[in-house]
Design an enzyme around this catalytic site. Structure first.
Site, PDB file in Angstrom:
ATOM      1  CG  LEU A 105      -2.112  -0.918   1.252  1.00 25.09           C
ATOM      2  CD1 LEU A 105      -2.771  -0.891   2.631  1.00 25.09           C
ATOM      3  CD2 LEU A 105      -3.125  -0.558   0.170  1.00 25.09           C
ATOM      4  CG  ASP A 106       0.310   4.281  -2.879  1.00 25.98           C
ATOM      5  OD1 ASP A 106       1.116   3.452  -3.333  1.00 25.98           O
ATOM      6  OD2 ASP A 106      -0.574   4.827  -3.559  1.00 25.98           O
ATOM      7  CG  LEU A 107       4.004   7.420   3.438  1.00 23.93           C
ATOM      8  CD1 LEU A 107       4.765   6.495   4.373  1.00 23.93           C
ATOM      9  CD2 LEU A 107       4.851   8.648   3.087  1.00 23.93           C
ATOM     10  CG  HIS A 188       0.909   6.092  -7.314  1.00 25.47           C
ATOM     11  ND1 HIS A 188       0.790   5.765  -5.979  1.00 25.47           N
ATOM     12  CD2 HIS A 188       2.129   6.675  -7.444  1.00 25.47           C
ATOM     13  CE1 HIS A 188       1.883   6.143  -5.327  1.00 25.47           C
ATOM     14  NE2 HIS A 188       2.715   6.682  -6.189  1.00 25.47           N
TER      15      HIS A 188
END
Length: 237
Positions: A105-107, A188
């Protein structure tokens, strides 16, 4: 992370710093036990989870581990990072050796992260050919409407990669929120798809991967072991 398969004699020779001839003598003398049985063949294939004893000394005893984590914001999906806390750092009291993340997962994204040391299991879960559904709750900066539904269902062309995304399911939950179901994970991807509408994503939360749903009793930052049913369902995706 690849599964570590190899020959028994190579493993013991490397581990004990002895010759393969010496390993063969150990095998003949019934000094090597693999997964509870005396090993006879030097070319026996083992992996990282084979339990290996030689001359009464345990050389390898890794156990398979499977965890779900409710990832908080500002935690990086990595094993090591210089600037941010990592997902693995939240697994307090757990042996981190060989652990890796199945589906990052992204930050600033939150929700379900699966962490394991079983490379075959994670590869089956995340293999593009298996087209495992991933469910997300997305919060947007601007209102959304019905036009989004067809655009996601038709797929979108990403010029940078020269690919068209697979059809994605979008369900409007409220004026600023939607549930999105993907069967792939381009870079993304969700943010870029909403970017076509000039609508910034301000919140992204993963609810499930395949048949494994985030345990709603877990607060952000908490984790638990997967159940046997959750582990086994990956094979049945």
């Amino acid at each position: 992370m690849a599964s570590k398969r190899g020959r028994l004699d190579q493993f013991i020779a490397r581990r004990l710093q002895v010759s393969k001839k010496a390993v063969r003598q150990l095998l003949i003398a019934n000094k090597v036990v693999v997964d509870g049985e005396y090993a006879k063949s030097p070319d026996l294939l083992i992996n990282e989870f084979s339990h290996i004893i030689c001359n009464g000394v345990v050389l390898q005893q890794y156990q398979k581990q499977y965890y779900m984590l409710n990832k908080p914001d500002d935690v990086v999906s990595a094993t090591i990072d210089d600037k941010h806390p990592t997902a693995l750092s939240l697994l307090v009291g757990v042996d981190h050796d060989m652990l890796h993340i199945a589906g990052r997962l992204d930050l600033h994204s939150t929700g379900l992260l699966l962490i394991t040391n079983d490379a075959k299991w994670s590869a089956a879960l995340m293999a593009p050919d298996n087209k495992v559904d991933k469910h997300y709750i997305v919060t947007l900066a601007n209102p959304i409407d019905e036009s989004y539904i067809d655009a996601f269902a038709n797929g979108m062309y990403f010029e940078f990669e020269g690919i068209t995304t697979l059809p994605a399911q979008l369900t409007i939950l409220s004026t600023y929120q939607a549930r999105v179901v993907l069967r792939e994970g381009k870079y993304h991807q969700i943010k870029r798809m909403f970017g076509r509408f000039r609508n910034p994503v301000v919140g992204l939360h993963r609810e499930s991967i395949g048949k494994i749903g985030l345990d709603k009793t877990l607060f952000l930052g908490q984790f638990r072991l997967l159940t046997t049913a959750e582990i086994d369902c990956v094979i049945q995706q």
